[in-house]
Enzyme design. Structure first.
Site, mmCIF file in Angstrom:
data_model
loop_
_atom_site.group_PDB
_atom_site.id
_atom_site.type_symbol
_atom_site.label_atom_id
_atom_site.label_comp_id
_atom_site.label_asym_id
_atom_site.label_seq_id
_atom_site.Cartn_x
_atom_site.Cartn_y
_atom_site.Cartn_z
ATOM 1 N N ASN A 216 -12.390 3.602 4.628
ATOM 2 C CA ASN A 216 -12.083 2.399 5.413
ATOM 3 C C ASN A 216 -11.466 2.826 6.745
ATOM 4 O O ASN A 216 -11.335 4.008 7.019
ATOM 5 C CB ASN A 216 -11.134 1.484 4.626
ATOM 6 N N LYS A 347 -0.807 -10.278 -5.817
ATOM 7 C CA LYS A 347 -0.780 -8.803 -5.888
ATOM 8 C C LYS A 347 0.620 -8.304 -6.234
ATOM 9 O O LYS A 347 0.782 -7.375 -7.009
ATOM 10 C CB LYS A 347 -1.225 -8.186 -4.557
HETATM 11 O O1 PMT Z 1 -3.276 2.775 8.775
HETATM 12 P P1 PMT Z 1 -3.334 1.744 9.885
HETATM 13 O O2 PMT Z 1 -4.572 1.883 10.735
HETATM 14 O O3 PMT Z 1 -2.070 1.702 10.685
HETATM 15 O O4 PMT Z 1 -3.476 0.298 9.204
HETATM 16 C C1 PMT Z 1 -2.413 -0.210 8.436
HETATM 17 C C2 PMT Z 1 -2.919 -0.953 7.184
HETATM 18 C C3 PMT Z 1 -3.704 -2.184 7.591
HETATM 19 C C4 PMT Z 1 -3.804 -0.012 6.351
HETATM 20 C C5 PMT Z 1 -1.635 -1.339 6.357
HETATM 21 O O5 PMT Z 1 -0.831 -2.171 7.126
HETATM 22 C C6 PMT Z 1 -1.991 -2.016 5.048
HETATM 23 O O6 PMT Z 1 -2.183 -3.213 4.986
HETATM 24 N N1 PMT Z 1 -2.103 -1.208 3.956
HETATM 25 C C7 PMT Z 1 -2.524 -1.669 2.617
HETATM 26 C C8 PMT Z 1 -3.991 -1.875 2.623
HETATM 27 C C9 PMT Z 1 -4.525 -2.195 1.239
HETATM 28 O O7 PMT Z 1 -5.100 -1.339 0.643
HETATM 29 O O8 PMT Z 1 -4.258 -3.377 0.775
HETATM 30 P P2 PMT Z 1 -4.704 -3.863 -0.711
HETATM 31 O O9 PMT Z 1 -4.447 -5.295 -0.713
HETATM 32 O O10 PMT Z 1 -6.087 -3.370 -0.992
HETATM 33 O O11 PMT Z 1 -3.712 -3.106 -1.707
HETATM 34 C C10 PMT Z 1 -2.454 -3.633 -2.089
HETATM 35 C C11 PMT Z 1 -1.483 -2.520 -2.386
HETATM 36 O O12 PMT Z 1 -1.961 -1.727 -3.479
HETATM 37 C C12 PMT Z 1 -1.247 -1.550 -1.260
HETATM 38 O O13 PMT Z 1 0.115 -1.225 -1.252
HETATM 39 C C13 PMT Z 1 -2.084 -0.329 -1.624
HETATM 40 O O14 PMT Z 1 -1.533 0.873 -1.097
HETATM 41 C C14 PMT Z 1 -2.009 -0.361 -3.133
HETATM 42 N N2 PMT Z 1 -3.156 0.225 -3.848
HETATM 43 C C15 PMT Z 1 -4.377 -0.343 -3.781
HETATM 44 C C16 PMT Z 1 -5.425 0.185 -4.518
HETATM 45 C C17 PMT Z 1 -5.196 1.320 -5.312
HETATM 46 N N3 PMT Z 1 -6.165 1.874 -6.033
HETATM 47 N N4 PMT Z 1 -3.990 1.870 -5.362
HETATM 48 C C18 PMT Z 1 -2.962 1.350 -4.655
HETATM 49 O O15 PMT Z 1 -1.847 1.877 -4.683
#
Ligand code: PMT
Length: 413
Positions: A216, A347
């Site tokens: 991504n 979440k």
């Molecule tokens: O890196 P940049 O370009 O500065 O951009 C920042 C960002 C947009 C990446 C950041 O601000 C952000 O939003 N990060 C989380 C992105 C994400 O994966 O969101 P999610 O809704 O898919 O996941 C929710 C949470 O679960 C997150 O804390 C993620 O780290 C965690 N996760 C998700 C999937 C997985 N398999 N393991 C996880 O730990």
């Protein structure tokens, strides 16, 4: 009370005409309660005398002599370039000439000042001062950009009339401006001293053949900014990063990984010994079921069927820890602004987090790859704070201030 009280400032003076302003700067720093030690380059002594600076700072000025580092008053064993770097809360290079910027950038250690900068992981702030043509030269600009990328602060220069008669950028900031910048820098004090913080950042890459992967647009900027902010506040920071093109913030321990399984393994190794865990990484939710690592898909195939399987949810595994669970903060990259808060809240509950920070990545200049962001901090359905758009480093400081309050309230120190 001044937030400079009892701060240790190591002032490094290089050979520019603006060095004559440094005694006034040192006097103001001491008036605000800071402890000041001074290192001068050989050339700096042509512009201001060590004796004046000794009288104002209250300590002998440190300098090189014949290539051997000496300090006549230092009786105990003291490795100057290392111990000074440890002592300082801030290394302030003022005035910083084009020559000093170049030497710091390429990592030279051919005098006490550059050796100290190289040996220290403390914050360094550079206050450039030079002729405007020298300042605008592409090599100087390249050096400044490189230093900035490394997390070194660049303060100024001002524009205006120069001693050489030219007009333009190159004038050193005035002492009062420098004092204000230092004061801003210490506004958060060392309120996270001793707290261990682990942060995940960047994307993960899930390979499906020898040259292709699923990933991504995460640049790592948000997670790295949080790491820098926590480190500036005295936390012991471990940053577990996917593949990004960013310099490691000063004093941060960085562990590089490629895919989500590696990220999970690295988190698992350290998480029991952390006080706070912040999952900012954009971890791939899925990975290809089969990896054709030795092969490469033929490009003449009309259709390729790729089966994806779910990755381990790293932050969920942290949030659900029974023993030694750290205070756990997640991020949520959301698109639909109407359901943003409720989606992120789901979440938070599913992953058992203390806090989730939702960013609306469909907004211009927000989320992936941008310099700034705004965040909804969702503590519960009823309590949501909003941090308006700002640079990621400033948003990170605001986030950490709130996290710290809640962390302390939950009595985990
Ligand atoms: O890196 P940049 O370009 O500065 O951009 C920042 C960002 C947009 C990446 C950041 O601000 C952000 O939003 N990060 C989380 C992105 C994400 O994966 O969101 P999610 O809704 O898919 O996941 C929710 C949470 O679960 C997150 O804390 C993620 O780290 C965690 N996760 C998700 C999937 C997985 N398999 N393991 C996880 O730990």
């Amino acid at each position: 009370m001044s937030n400079l009280k009892n701060k240790n400032i190591l002032v490094g003076i290089s050979g520019g005409i603006a060095a004559y302003k440094v005694p006034d700067l040192v006097r103001r720093l001491r008036k605000k309660g800071a402890e000041v030690r001074i290192i001068m380059t050989e050339l700096a002594k042509s512009f201001v005398t060590p004796l004046v600076l000794q009288a104002i700072s209250g300590y002998p000025v440190l300098q090189n002599q014949n290539g051997i580092i000496i300090d006549r008053n230092q009786k105990e064993s003291f490795i100057q370039h290392i111990d000074l770097g440890k002592w300082a809360d801030l290394i302030l290079l003022v005035p910083a000439t084009a020559d000093l910027l170049a030497r710091i950038n390429i990592g030279m250690a051919n005098d006490l000042l550059t050796a100290t900068c190289l040996a220290s992981c403390k914050r360094i702030a550079v206050v450039p001062s030079m002729n405007t043509q020298m300042y605008q030269a592409s090599t100087t600009q390249k050096n400044i950009n490189e230093l900035r990328k490394r997390g070194i602060l660049i303060w100024g220069p001002n524009d205006g009339e120069q001693i050489c008669g030219e007009y333009g950028f190159g004038r050193m900031l005035e002492p009062i401006q420098i004092i204000n910048l230092i004061s801003n820098l210490f506004q958060y004090d060392q309120d996270m001293k001793g707290i261990r913080v682990a942060i995940t950042a960047g994307p993960t890459q899930e390979k499906f053949d020898s040259i292709r992967f699923l990933s991504n647009y995460s640049s790592g900027k948000m997670g790295f900014a949080i790491a820098q902010a926590a480190s500036e506040r005295g936390a012991k920071v471990t940053l577990i990063s996917g593949p990004v093109h960013l310099e490691t913030p000063p004093c941060v321990k960085r562990i590089d990984v490629i895919n989500s399984l590696e990220m999970y393994e690295e988190v698992k190794k350290i998480v029991e010994n952390q006080d706070i865990f912040i999952g900012c990484a954009a971890v791939s939710d899925y990975k290809p079921e089969r990896q054709y690592l030795e092969e490469k898909f033929k490009s003449n195939l009309k259709k390729i069927k790729l089966t994806l399987v779910k990755n381990i949810d790293i932050i969920r595994s942290v949030g659900k820890m029974i023993k030694n669970r750290p205070y756990t903060v997640g991020f949520a990259a959301e698109i639909n602004s109407e359901d943003l808060i409720s989606n992120a809240h789901v979440k938070k509950i599913n992953k058992n987090l203390d806090l989730i920070c939702a960013n609306n990545i469909s907004l211009k200049n927000h989320g992936f790859h941008t310099e700034g962001n705004s965040l909804y901090l969702i503590w519960s359905k009823e309590r949501v704070d909003f941090l308006p758009y700002d640079l990621k480093i400033r948003i990170s400081h605001q986030l950490l201030s709130k996290v710290l309050l809640d962390y302390e309230k939950k009595n985990r120190r």
